[in-house]
Design a protein around this motif. Structure first.
Motif, PDB file in Angstrom:
ATOM      1  N   VAL A 102      29.237  46.740  60.196  1.00 12.03           N
ATOM      2  CA  VAL A 102      28.188  47.308  60.951  1.00 12.03           C
ATOM      3  C   VAL A 102      28.914  48.673  61.458  1.00 12.03           C
ATOM      4  O   VAL A 102      28.032  49.694  61.718  1.00 12.03           O
ATOM      5  N   SER A 103      29.787  48.933  61.657  1.00 11.75           N
ATOM      6  CA  SER A 103      30.488  50.139  62.304  1.00 11.75           C
ATOM      7  C   SER A 103      30.667  51.252  61.174  1.00 11.75           C
ATOM      8  O   SER A 103      31.037  52.326  61.494  1.00 11.75           O
ATOM      9  N   GLY A 104      30.592  50.939  60.083  1.00 11.71           N
ATOM     10  CA  GLY A 104      30.821  51.890  58.775  1.00 11.71           C
ATOM     11  C   GLY A 104      32.150  51.710  58.321  1.00 11.71           C
ATOM     12  O   GLY A 104      32.733  52.699  57.511  1.00 11.71           O
ATOM     13  N   THR A 105      32.919  50.787  58.936  1.00 10.30           N
ATOM     14  CA  THR A 105      34.571  50.602  58.464  1.00 10.30           C
ATOM     15  C   THR A 105      34.339  49.893  57.075  1.00 10.30           C
ATOM     16  O   THR A 105      33.914  48.837  56.982  1.00 10.30           O
ATOM     17  N   ARG A 106      34.969  50.550  55.969  1.00  5.72           N
ATOM     18  CA  ARG A 106      35.204  49.732  54.724  1.00  5.72           C
ATOM     19  C   ARG A 106      36.456  49.029  54.665  1.00  5.72           C
ATOM     20  O   ARG A 106      37.575  49.622  55.066  1.00  5.72           O
ATOM     21  N   VAL A 107      36.372  47.859  54.128  1.00  5.29           N
ATOM     22  CA  VAL A 107      37.684  47.217  53.819  1.00  5.29           C
ATOM     23  C   VAL A 107      37.919  47.027  52.297  1.00  5.29           C
ATOM     24  O   VAL A 107      37.051  46.297  51.809  1.00  5.29           O
ATOM     25  N   ARG A 108      38.771  47.616  51.918  1.00  8.22           N
ATOM     26  CA  ARG A 108      39.252  47.385  50.353  1.00  8.22           C
ATOM     27  C   ARG A 108      40.034  46.167  50.357  1.00  8.22           C
ATOM     28  O   ARG A 108      41.168  46.086  51.281  1.00  8.22           O
ATOM     29  N   ILE A 109      39.985  45.339  49.447  1.00  2.59           N
ATOM     30  CA  ILE A 109      40.718  44.068  49.273  1.00  2.59           C
ATOM     31  C   ILE A 109      41.422  43.828  48.018  1.00  2.59           C
ATOM     32  O   ILE A 109      40.942  44.368  46.870  1.00  2.59           O
ATOM     33  N   ARG A 110      42.751  43.536  48.321  1.00  5.76           N
ATOM     34  CA  ARG A 110      43.432  43.036  47.225  1.00  5.76           C
ATOM     35  C   ARG A 110      44.012  41.607  47.312  1.00  5.76           C
ATOM     36  O   ARG A 110      44.110  41.321  48.392  1.00  5.76           O
ATOM     37  N   ARG A 111      43.908  40.680  46.136  1.00  4.96           N
ATOM     38  CA  ARG A 111      44.168  39.727  46.213  1.00  4.96           C
ATOM     39  C   ARG A 111      45.567  39.207  45.685  1.00  4.96           C
ATOM     40  O   ARG A 111      45.903  39.799  44.434  1.00  4.96           O
ATOM     41  N   ALA A 112      46.336  38.251  46.186  1.00  4.18           N
ATOM     42  CA  ALA A 112      47.610  37.814  45.469  1.00  4.18           C
ATOM     43  C   ALA A 112      47.552  36.350  45.977  1.00  4.18           C
ATOM     44  O   ALA A 112      47.394  35.805  46.836  1.00  4.18           O
ATOM     45  N   ARG A 113      47.570  35.674  44.649  1.00  2.03           N
ATOM     46  CA  ARG A 113      47.668  34.013  44.731  1.00  2.03           C
ATOM     47  C   ARG A 113      48.861  33.456  45.376  1.00  2.03           C
ATOM     48  O   ARG A 113      49.025  32.346  45.742  1.00  2.03           O
ATOM     49  N   ASN A 114      50.153  34.307  45.346  1.00  3.47           N
ATOM     50  CA  ASN A 114      51.277  33.668  45.741  1.00  3.47           C
ATOM     51  C   ASN A 114      52.137  35.025  46.303  1.00  3.47           C
ATOM     52  O   ASN A 114      51.675  35.906  46.162  1.00  3.47           O
ATOM     53  N   LEU A 115      53.214  34.774  46.901  1.00  2.00           N
ATOM     54  CA  LEU A 115      54.048  35.370  47.590  1.00  2.00           C
ATOM     55  C   LEU A 115      54.833  36.647  46.354  1.00  2.00           C
ATOM     56  O   LEU A 115      54.992  37.640  46.679  1.00  2.00           O
ATOM     57  N   THR A 116      54.974  36.004  45.363  1.00  2.00           N
ATOM     58  CA  THR A 116      55.486  37.103  44.147  1.00  2.00           C
ATOM     59  C   THR A 116      54.594  38.081  43.863  1.00  2.00           C
ATOM     60  O   THR A 116      54.800  39.341  43.807  1.00  2.00           O
ATOM     61  N   ALA A 121      52.028  38.940  45.935  1.00  2.00           N
ATOM     62  CA  ALA A 121      51.819  39.639  47.237  1.00  2.00           C
ATOM     63  C   ALA A 121      53.017  40.888  47.241  1.00  2.00           C
ATOM     64  O   ALA A 121      52.639  42.026  47.629  1.00  2.00           O
ATOM     65  N   GLU A 122      54.174  40.399  46.909  1.00  2.00           N
ATOM     66  CA  GLU A 122      55.078  41.682  46.732  1.00  2.00           C
ATOM     67  C   GLU A 122      54.992  42.719  45.903  1.00  2.00           C
ATOM     68  O   GLU A 122      55.305  44.062  46.091  1.00  2.00           O
ATOM     69  N   ARG A 123      54.418  42.374  44.832  1.00  2.00           N
ATOM     70  CA  ARG A 123      53.921  43.457  43.832  1.00  2.00           C
ATOM     71  C   ARG A 123      52.792  44.256  44.430  1.00  2.00           C
ATOM     72  O   ARG A 123      52.828  45.671  44.015  1.00  2.00           O
ATOM     73  N   LEU A 124      51.932  43.666  44.949  1.00  2.00           N
ATOM     74  CA  LEU A 124      50.632  44.369  45.406  1.00  2.00           C
ATOM     75  C   LEU A 124      50.939  44.956  46.840  1.00  2.00           C
ATOM     76  O   LEU A 124      50.158  45.713  47.310  1.00  2.00           O
TER      77      LEU A 124
END
Length: 426
Positions: A49-63, A65-68
């Motif tokens: 509601v404040s106008g802040t946009r959250v862009r989402i990246r998904r990682a299924r595991n830590l491997t 996550a390190e790449r993203l």
């Protein structure tokens, strides 16, 4: 960065994204690691509601996550799996904290009592906050992300403040070791002492320049200035060790070649590697102040000025190599007749290695002699003389000098102005 400056916490803040109507909107990037409960992160972004946009990246595991995990990630959301199905547990959190030490971290748990205890443990380990799976509506999540980012920034700022205070304390200890109070009791009626130190522009810590002056019970005044090659804290610490060793050996009655040989042994035992060496200039001034013995170990020769005479460098032909270069080195002293009234300036090579103008020409010892002659002829003395000299050398260089500069000035009597050379400095 100086010891009094506080570095800014480098936590990525919200980015401003342009909207279709030309306005801007703050945007945050979230990296979600683990399962996606109830499809909360199937959309690429969300807006609160404040106008802040959250862009989402998904990682299924830590491997994944390190790449993203990129520099633009503001926050990490780690789904703690207490059932052990995905293997994301508190050890996974520790891994994430090591992987991204400057990024805000939230943990996601269920709402059970055991989960709440585990979530509290996660915050103790280093997460900024925790959420339960029933708190994943866009408004709640975005607010939690914003708070976590600001909390992380505050934590880093506090840590950097503490590190800055410690650095200032280290600087102070090193400065006390490198730039001591001279021990000249009994010589104050005929000898005045002044000094100047300016660290090079690229360091927060002091460099390897050091000096000292003491009067021994027989009335001899011993003065020394030295320079350890290099500019880091190790070199500064070695400079402190050499200065303290010189003072202790001098007060114990050693001088000349014996003292320099012993200092070389100290350096050889304390240096980090065999490539480290130190230059040194030592003067032993007779109790009556009319003569001195000069010892040079790879160091520039001091400058002598006397009433009605052109300032000149003391002879350096009898000098020896820098400390730490040759195992069987020898240093012969040179007897210098000083006279009734005189001024002696000891200095490190930072004073003479600055450039003149935009070319490659350096000031050098000849340029330094001319510069000092002009200031002496103008009637400058003591610290005023040293400050003016270093300021002019800096101006000639076109900015801060890259090397440290240390100066020691010893004056006997109120000498009349020395003769100027009438030469420019280029």
């Amino acid at each position: 960065m100086s010891a009094t400056e506080v570095p800014r916490a480098s936590v990525p803040g919200p980015r401003q994204e342009s909207l279709a109507d030309g306005r801007t909107s703050p945007a945050l990037t979230l990296l979600a690691i683990g399962d996606d409960p109830a499809g909360a992160f199937t959309v690429p972004d969300m807006l609160d509601v404040s106008g802040t946009r959250v862009r989402i990246r998904r990682a299924r595991n830590l491997t994944e996550a390190e790449r993203l995990l990129k520099d633009d990630v503001n926050c990490i959301l780690l789904d703690l799996d207490l059932a052990g199905e995905t293997g994301l547990d508190l050890d996974s959190l520790r891994h994430v904290l090591r992987l991204a030490p400057r990024t805000a971290v939230l943990v996601l748990t269920s709402s059970g009592e055991t989960d709440a205890e585990r979530a509290a443990e996660a915050v103790r380990i280093g997460a900024q906050d925790y959420l339960t799976r029933d708190e994943l509506d866009p408004s709640h999540l975005t607010r939690a992300i914003r708070y976590a980012v600001e909390r992380k920034r505050a934590d880093l700022t506090q840590r950097q403040l503490a590190e800055t205070r410690l650095l200032a304390q280290e600087n102070s200890r090193l400065e006390r070791g490198l730039l001591p109070v001279p021990l000249l009791a009994g010589a104050e009626d005929w000898l005045t002492f002044a000094s100047h130190y300016r660290p090079g522009r690229s360091r927060a810590l002091l460099g390897g320049d050091f000096y000292d002056t003491v009067r021994t019970p027989d009335g001899t005044v011993h003065a020394m200035i030295g320079d350890v090659c290099g500019h880091g804290p190790d070199e500064a610490a070695l400079g402190v060790e050499l200065r303290i060793a010189w003072r202790a050996l001098t007060l114990a009655g050693l001088s000349g070649t014996v003292l320099l040989s012993t200092l070389q042994q100290v350096l050889e035992h304390e240096r980090a590697d065999d490539e480290i060496f130190a230059t040194l200039c030592a003067l032993d001034i007779a109790p009556d102040g009319r003569a001195a013995d000069l010892y040079l170990a790879g160091h520039p020769s001091p400058l002598l000025s006397r009433p009605g005479e052109v300032p000149r460098l003391l002879p350096y032909e009898h000098g020896g190599p820098a400390l730490g270069l040759l195992a069987d080195a020898d240093w012969d002293g040179a007897r210098i007749e000083l006279g009734e009234a005189w001024s002696l300036m000891l200095y490190t090579d930072g004073l003479i290695e600055g450039h003149i103008g935009e070319g490659t020409q350096r000031l050098g010892q000849d340029g330094m002699v001319r510069l000092m002659a002009i200031h002496l002829a103008a009637g400058l003395r003591g610290e005023e003389l040293l400050d003016a000299a270093v300021t002019e050398v800096r101006d000639l260089n076109g900015g801060e000098l890259t090397d440290d500069v240390a100066l020691v000035l010893l004056d006997r009597g109120q000498a009349a102005p020395a003769l100027g050379l009438g030469l420019g400095l280029g």
